[in-house]
Design an enzyme around this catalytic site. Sequence first.
Site, PDB file in Angstrom:
ATOM      1  N   CYS A   1      -2.706   5.194  -6.396  1.00 40.56           N
ATOM      2  CA  CYS A   1      -3.717   4.292  -5.830  1.00 40.56           C
ATOM      3  C   CYS A   1      -3.857   3.008  -6.640  1.00 40.56           C
ATOM      4  O   CYS A   1      -4.468   2.055  -6.180  1.00 40.56           O
ATOM      5  CB  CYS A   1      -5.060   4.991  -5.741  1.00 40.56           C
ATOM      6  SG  CYS A   1      -5.010   6.459  -4.706  1.00 40.56           S
TER       7      CYS A   1
ATOM      8  N   HIS B   1      -8.252   2.379   2.807  1.00 41.85           N
ATOM      9  CA  HIS B   1      -7.525   2.621   1.562  1.00 41.85           C
ATOM     10  C   HIS B   1      -6.039   2.883   1.823  1.00 41.85           C
ATOM     11  O   HIS B   1      -5.538   3.973   1.570  1.00 41.85           O
ATOM     12  CB  HIS B   1      -8.180   3.804   0.832  1.00 41.85           C
ATOM     13  CG  HIS B   1      -7.562   4.148  -0.480  1.00 41.85           C
ATOM     14  ND1 HIS B   1      -6.933   3.222  -1.295  1.00 41.85           N
ATOM     15  CD2 HIS B   1      -7.460   5.341  -1.131  1.00 41.85           C
ATOM     16  CE1 HIS B   1      -6.485   3.841  -2.377  1.00 41.85           C
ATOM     17  NE2 HIS B   1      -6.775   5.115  -2.300  1.00 41.85           N
TER      18      HIS B   1
END
Lengths: 368, 368
Positions: free
Chosen positions: A79, A317
């Site tokens: 991430c 995301h």
Amino acid sequence: MRDVYFQGVGMVKCGRFNERIEINAARACINALKDAGINWREVQAAYATHVMQGVSAGQKVVSQIGLTGLNVTNVENACASGSTGIHHAYYDVASGKYDIVLVVGFEKMQKGVIDSNSGERSYEDKMGMRIMPGEYAMKAQRHMYEYGTTPEQMARVSVKNHKNGCYNPYAHYQKELTLEEVLHSRMISDPLTLLQACPTSDGAAAAILVSENVAKKNNNRDLIKLIGTSVQTESVFEEEDLTTRTANTAYEMANVGPEDINLAEVHDAFTIGELLHYEALGFCELGESGRLIDEGVTEISGSLPVSPSGGLQSRGHPLGMTGIAQVCEIVWQLRGESKQRQVRNNPKVGLTHTQGAGGVCSVSIISK
Amino acid sequence: MRDVYFQGVGMVKCGRFNERIEINAARACINALKDAGINWREVQAAYATHVMQGVSAGQKVVSQIGLTGLNVTNVENACASGSTGIHHAYYDVASGKYDIVLVVGFEKMQKGVIDSNSGERSYEDKMGMRIMPGEYAMKAQRHMYEYGTTPEQMARVSVKNHKNGCYNPYAHYQKELTLEEVLHSRMISDPLTLLQACPTSDGAAAAILVSENVAKKNNNRDLIKLIGTSVQTESVFEEEDLTTRTANTAYEMANVGPEDINLAEVHDAFTIGELLHYEALGFCELGESGRLIDEGVTEISGSLPVSPSGGLQSRGHPLGMTGIAQVCEIVWQLRGESKQRQVRNNPKVGLTHTQGAGGVCSVSIISK
């Protein structure tokens, strides 16, 4: 080392795409080039940040725009991929290697949960607890036990960020949620309900980092400078340590402290994450994050707005994009271009924070 | 920019592993640390280069050795992943950002053919020709047509590199092949037979790049310097252009020409590749590569030894490792440590060349 500036940023709306991801990633690049007033042929190197878009995905993106022979490097750090790309682009420009570097982050997400990828082989693993919702739920339970943090305080992060997303044309969701809706949505991993997890979104964002001489040429806008950047790997089990140490390195480099930050985009993959990061980033004392959200400090109208973009919860995301999307938001906010979601009082210093599986964290500090 | 040195290199034997890849990658790192005489805690940043080892694979490798908070970045550039990692580590040290950077390349390969990943949607694609053996076979056919290159000349690359591999304890195969065995092995994609394709190998290799002050401390060996490095992306259809332009950038940076190269490790995924690269790297004129192999110029005993390690053909081609394994070989050769496969006449300058799907190429030039 030279000063490094964000000359342009660009995104495409997050959502679920039918197009091939490289097409949307190329669009984000073109938006950033337009914003920067820079011609594609002037770009000297590119980082393509993504997690699971396959071999040479960055080269495919660049092929859509035109092959100029430039150095393209695919970077993956879970991430934190996008922010890791920004970090390396910073040093390419700071060191004088290049004057103009593009970072493009993109992801077309698969369905299903993402495991925590700790590399560990434990009973927790065997019991299926080492998937992301399980990891965050365990952290939430511990925080509730240690500090009396409540499910309502966590849910309020989702309410805030979904409200913010309504004003962001690039956000996946433009829908306000009530506290009750969040709390009473399906339980995913106690105490985290479905509407406290970030959605599954595709997306692409790009940023162009340049040297001072490029930034000052033909620019009538505020110059936006990257003043601190850090990427660190620590144990995945010590999240506070990981974020705190990474942030401290970035604060030191930027010569600022948490008290100087006017707005931030933090990694709110799950609501408890945002609360934990308030504390780890030094926005409040340990255990005080529940109070911060209760008092509205991190609302767009508060004294330290967090994730005015809508954050991972509402903007979305797409893994490799996230770090770059955060940069886009901070740049727009510092320029005063964020319209309905513009934070008040002419912000001077913004912070981005991403945290990735495997124990990787990145913090950037951006100022005008 | 400061001078950059290879202080240590290390590998594990290529082959088919049962162990988890991160264990073997950690072993390669430890071998490189020992070779460098450097303590793990002194390493300031790491690049983990691999193509398909999953999310945060580099963080898992580092976790095996010990978490020190260092910056770990996963880099993917297809078959040029390892050399791309070397490129970025070079600039981290050259710019003064760090003094000691580790690059570890590793791969546990899946079975089956790798597609060319051109991103194109063509009839060739639909007909199944855009897999790697098909791509190289088409190039071979064209070279035969243009220059009269023969199947025997291509097969001789395999014979040479398998012979070299016999003397490399890290090579996947230690087995000599006759010209007849190579030519009469199963036809894969005319004119390329099975024994002209690199095997499917797992492997790991590591290199430690340091600044001059570190290199000169407690070192009784020849100092090995990285003097040229280039990574470029061009059209996948113009291989000669891609390699030539990338090599020219590296030659210019190193202030040497092809005539100064004493040995090289080139990308011989298929035998025709090595011949094409002789030409593109400027080791001979266009169309003259068949003559070069016929005359034994590129044998270990020749005037310009190519792939004394055994190359991809015999050492193996674990994708993310290859660029680092090439660096290991050049460092050992320049130090005179290569025993039975040591090239003659005290070589001073070596070159590595990798080429990856998607149109990415990297060339490094290393000298003592």
